[in-house]
Design an enzyme around this catalytic site. Structure first.
Site, PDB file in Angstrom:
ATOM      1  N   PRO A 154       0.818  -1.222   0.000  1.00  0.00           N
ATOM      2  CG  PRO A 154      -0.970  -1.613   1.459  1.00  0.00           C
ATOM      3  CD  PRO A 154       0.359  -2.185   1.027  1.00  0.00           C
ATOM      4  CE1 TYR A 155       6.057   5.447   1.277  1.00  0.00           C
ATOM      5  CE2 TYR A 155       7.346   3.610   0.427  1.00  0.00           C
ATOM      6  CZ  TYR A 155       7.213   4.962   0.680  1.00  0.00           C
ATOM      7  OH  TYR A 155       8.228   5.831   0.332  1.00  0.00           O
ATOM      8  CB  ALA A 156       5.039   0.673  -3.149  1.00  0.00           C
TER       9      ALA A 156
ATOM     10  CB  THR B 131       0.371   5.950  -1.189  1.00  0.00           C
ATOM     11  OG1 THR B 131       1.692   5.858  -0.653  1.00  0.00           O
ATOM     12  CG2 THR B 131      -0.599   5.114  -0.385  1.00  0.00           C
TER      13      THR B 131
END
Length: 350
Positions: A140-142, A144
Site C-alpha cells: 500500500p505504501y508503494a 500511494t
C-alpha cells in the site's frame, strides 16, 4: 532562491533543508510533526500544520510571496504499517497530496519536486531498474507513491504545474555535521535494526532469506541521505532546464510508466548509487565498521517486503549533473555517530 519544504522537519526533509541552506537557498519548513521533529526546524522559518490545510498554505505564500519552488517530502513511509492501515496511508499520502496540489495552484506555485520512491517499480530479472521500468508497487505504501505520481502528471498535463518526481532508494546515514538524522530511536529498516542489535549485543534478524538474489536476502540501493539531499538541490537548479515553463520538449522523457502527462510538464529521475547491496552484504560492511561484529539469524519476511532493486542511474548524471559522493561505510559511520548524539539533540522521548 526560496523553497517551501513540506515535511521539512522529518529525516529526509530536514536534511534537504540543510543542504539547501548550505547552497544559499532559503528553506521554509512546513510540517505537521506527526513524525517530524520541531528541533529539526530550529533557526528556520517554520509552520506547524498539514499540507491539506488550505488557509495555512495561503498564509505561507502570503508571507513568503518569493517562494520559487516546493519540495514535497510529507508522507507516511513504513511498509508494514501501510499493510495494516491502508486507509490511513491513502488518506495521508494521496488525499492530502491532492489537496496540497490544489492549494499550490491557487497560490500560483508552479514548480514541484515530489519525493517519490523506487518501491513503485517492478524490477527486471537482474533486479535493476531505470526510469522506464514497469510500475508494479507491491505494498500500500508503494502504491500511494505511484498513485501520487500519476495524479500529479495528470494535473500537470492540464494545469500550469510542473512536477519532477525523484524516485529514490534506501537512505542511510545522517547529516555529516550531525544537525539531523533519523528521529526514531528504533527505526524499522535494516540498518536501524543492525544498530539496535549491536547496541543490545543480540543477533541481527535477516528478514527474508529466499529471495532471487545472490545470497537469498533482500537487495537494496543504499544511498547516503546527504547525497539524496544534494540531489534535491541539483534538481532545483536544473528544474527549468528539465521542465521549461514554455512547454518546449526537452527530450528527456518522463519515464512515468503511467501513460499520462507530457514531457514538458512532468518528469522522473532515479536517485540511487547504482549498486545493489544485499542485507547480508550490508551486515558485512556494518561489521567492518564496528568494533564488535553482529551475528545474523534468519527470519521470515515482514508483511509487504519484496526482493528489492537497485537503479541504473545514468539519467541523474545526465540531466541533474549529480552523482553520489559518500560510500556505504560512511553512511553507516554517520548513522552510528548520529545514534550516539540523538538523545542530546532530541531528548529521551525518541
Amino acid at each position: 532562491m526560496k523553497v517551501l519544504i513540506a515535511g521539512g522537519a522529518g529525516y529526509i526533509g530536514s536534511t534537504v533543508a540543510s543542504a539547501c541552506s548550505d547552497a544559499g537557498i532559503t528553506p521554509v519548513v512546513l510540517d505537521s510533526l506527526v513524525t517530524g521533529r520541531r528541533e529539526f526546524a530550529a533557526g528556520r522559518e517554520f509552520y506547524e500544520g498539514d499540507i491539506a490545510d488550505g488557509p495555512l498554505i495561503d498564509r505561507i505564500f502570503a508571507e513568503h510571496p518569493d517562494i520559487d519552488a516546493v519540495v514535497h517530502c510529507a508522507a507516511l513511509i513504513v511498509v508494514p504499517d501501510s499493510v495494516a492501515d491502508p486507509v490511513g496511508y491513502y488518506r495521508a499520502n494521496v488525499a492530502k497530496s491532492l489537496e496540497f496540489a490544489e492549494h499550490l495552484l491557487r497560490n500560483g506555485s508552479t514548480r514541484l519536486i515530489f519525493s517519490s520512491s523506487a518501491s513503485i517499480y517492478g524490477a527486471d530479472t537482474d533486479l535493476t531498474v531505470d526510469e522506464d521500468s514497469p510500475i508494479a508497487p507491491q505494498s500500500p505504501y508503494a502504491r500511494t507513491k505511484a498513485v501520487c505520481e500519476a495524479m500529479f502528471a495528470d494535473i500537470a498535463a492540464a494545469r500550469p504545474l510542473r512536477v519532477l518526481s525523484l524516485r529514490y532508494f534506501n537512505p542511510v546515514g545522517a547529516d555529516p555535521r550531525m544537525r539531523t538524522g533519523l528521529q526514531l530511536r528504533r527505526p524499522s529498516h535494516a540498518l536501524g535494526k543492525m544498530i539496535q542489535a549491536w547496541e543490545e549485543g543480540v543477533p541481527f534478524r535477516v528478514t527474508g532469506t529466499d529471495y532471487p538474489t545472490r545470497d537469498g536476502s533482500g537487495i537494496r540501493d543504499y544511498i547516503h541521505v546527504w547525497d539524496l539531499a544534494t540531489a534535491h538541490v541539483a534538481a532545483l537548479a536544473a528544474f527549468d532546464t528539465l521542465l521549461p515553463e514554455t512547454g518546449t520538449e526537452t527530450g528527456t522523457g518522463t519515464g512515468t510508466g503511467t501513460g499520462t502527462g507530457s514531457a514538458a510538464s512532468s518528469a522522473v529521475v532515479n536517485v540511487g548509487t547504482g549498486t545493489g547491496t544485499t542485507v547480508r552484504e550490508l551486515l558485512d560492511v556494518f561489521n567492518s565498521v564496528v568494533d564488535a561484529p553482529v551475528p545474523a539469524v534468519d527470519a521470515p519476511a515482514r508483511p509487504g517486503d519484496v526482493a528489492g532493486a537497485y537503479t541504473r542511474s545514468e539519467r541523474a548524471r545526465r540531466v541533474l549533473g549529480w552523482e553520489p559522493r559518500h560510500s556505504l561505510a560512511e553512511g553507516i559511520r554517520h548513522s552510528l555517530e548520529w545514534a550516539a548524539v540523538r538523545e542530546d539533540v532530541l531528548g529521551h522521548s525518541v
